[in-house]
Design an enzyme around this catalytic site. Structure first.
Site, mmCIF file in Angstrom:
data_model
loop_
_atom_site.group_PDB
_atom_site.id
_atom_site.type_symbol
_atom_site.label_atom_id
_atom_site.label_comp_id
_atom_site.label_asym_id
_atom_site.label_seq_id
_atom_site.Cartn_x
_atom_site.Cartn_y
_atom_site.Cartn_z
ATOM 1 N N ARG A 30 -1.486 -26.246 96.348
ATOM 2 C CA ARG A 30 -0.489 -27.307 96.434
ATOM 3 C C ARG A 30 -1.167 -28.653 96.630
ATOM 4 N NH1 ARG A 30 2.377 -24.566 94.287
ATOM 5 N NH2 ARG A 30 4.478 -23.825 94.740
ATOM 6 N N GLU B 82 2.934 -35.582 91.414
ATOM 7 C CA GLU B 82 3.140 -34.924 90.126
ATOM 8 C C GLU B 82 4.487 -35.391 89.562
ATOM 9 O OE1 GLU B 82 2.777 -30.671 90.522
ATOM 10 O OE2 GLU B 82 0.800 -30.795 91.452
ATOM 11 N N HIS C 202 -1.017 -28.352 86.757
ATOM 12 C CA HIS C 202 -0.301 -27.312 87.502
ATOM 13 C C HIS C 202 0.055 -26.120 86.603
ATOM 14 C CE1 HIS C 202 2.004 -27.100 91.548
ATOM 15 N NE2 HIS C 202 1.630 -25.902 91.174
#
Length: 310
Positions: A231, A260, A278
């Site tokens: 994360r 993000e 990601h």
């Protein structure tokens, strides 16, 4: 008819299975303002990481009391206010097993990318520079891998890396009692001091936010790399860049970021930082498993609901 909203995409065969089961399935991403209205008319919402189900969204769902379940297609639940949802009778589920191997393989991939200076080699070749003599990398065999967090993904990585000849250190809130391979359980300080590669496998919590700051990087070997496919927010990105620029560490690989989908530009262009958007769970196989696991969760929910009615 139960209505299911899928906001961040889902494998098509799984969507068709839900429709064949009689569910009204809508596939659409809603911005926060729109979602506040939409959430009032659905029974189950399926999200990944883009959609945030915070208290303000759940408050709107409570008004009609239709929403029964939030399903996260993936592992992390930091984009959902889990405790608040559960306190108001809304189940929260995830798919913890489905993407385990996909993420583990990406971490292993990134270790090799860093070890063999693949990003730097790509950049030089794209600029017409054939610099073979200055691109001498390292083999990962015989090196030490430090795992911060030792859940399913970390165990998968440890097994793969050990088979490739790496030494394994790990840290977690407690020692793994099923550690048949004899990997060494230790503290974070030893992992920082001894590891050639450090990979992060913790959720983003108050305890792990900004866990890796400049002071941590200064403890690491100047030849070591850090990899984060967990994360964003666990690494202080400005401190990471400072440590790399000051040769405190050798480089990094990041699949997740503080911001993000607009990460810090300096990270993206740094030749010693390998970056991906990601994609840890983004394999065809993992998405199929995630879809199937979501269908199973909904089938289980439906079966229990029918039992209650009877």
């Amino acid at each position: 008819m139960n209505k299911i909203l899928v906001t961040d995409g889902m494998e098509k065969n799984a969507i068709n299975l839900l429709k064949n089961m009689g569910f009204d399935v809508e596939e659409k991403f809603y911005e926060e303002v729109e979602l506040k209205d939409k959430i009032k008319e659905i029974d189950i919402i399926v999200v990944r990481s883009a959609t945030k189900i915070r208290k303000n969204i759940i408050d709107e769902a409570i008004k009609t009391k239709r929403l029964k379940m939030i399903i996260r297609g993936g592992v992390g639940l930091d984009n959902i206010d889990v405790d608040f949802a559960k306190a108001n009778g809304i189940q929260v589920r995830n798919t913890p097993m489905a993407s385990t191997n996909a993420v583990a393989e990406l971490v292993l991939c990134e270790m090799l990318v860093l070890a063999r200076k693949v990003k730097i080699a790509n950049i030089k070749l794209q600029n017409g520079i054939w610099d073979k003599k200055n691109l001498k990398g390292n083999e990962i065999m015989g090196k030490t891998l430090g795992l911060v967090g030792y859940g399913k993904i970390a165990k998968n990585i440890a097994d793969k890396a050990n088979k490739l000849g790496m030494n394994i250190l790990y840290t977690d809130v407690q020692e793994c009692i099923e550690n048949k391979e004899g990997f060494k359980f230790t503290d974070l300080d030893e992992i920082l001091r001894e590891s050639d590669y450090i990979t992060i496998h913790t959720p983003l919590t108050n305890d792990t936010r900004n866990l890796f700051d400049y002071d941590k990087f200064k403890i690491m070997k100047d030849t070591a790399f850090i990899i984060n496919c967990a994360r964003g927010g666990i690494i202080v990105e400005e401190d990471l860049l400072r440590a790399i620029d000051n040769n405190e560490i050798a480089g990094a690989a990041l699949d997740c970021f503080e911001d993000e989908p607009m990460p810090m530009k300096e990270l993206l262009i740094n030749p010693k930082v390998s970056v991906t958007p990601h994609i840890g769970g983004s394999t065809i196989e993992a998405q199929t498993r995630i879809g199937n696991e979501i269908v199973n969760i909904i089938e289980e929910y439906l079966a229990k609901s029918m039992v209650k009615v009877l």
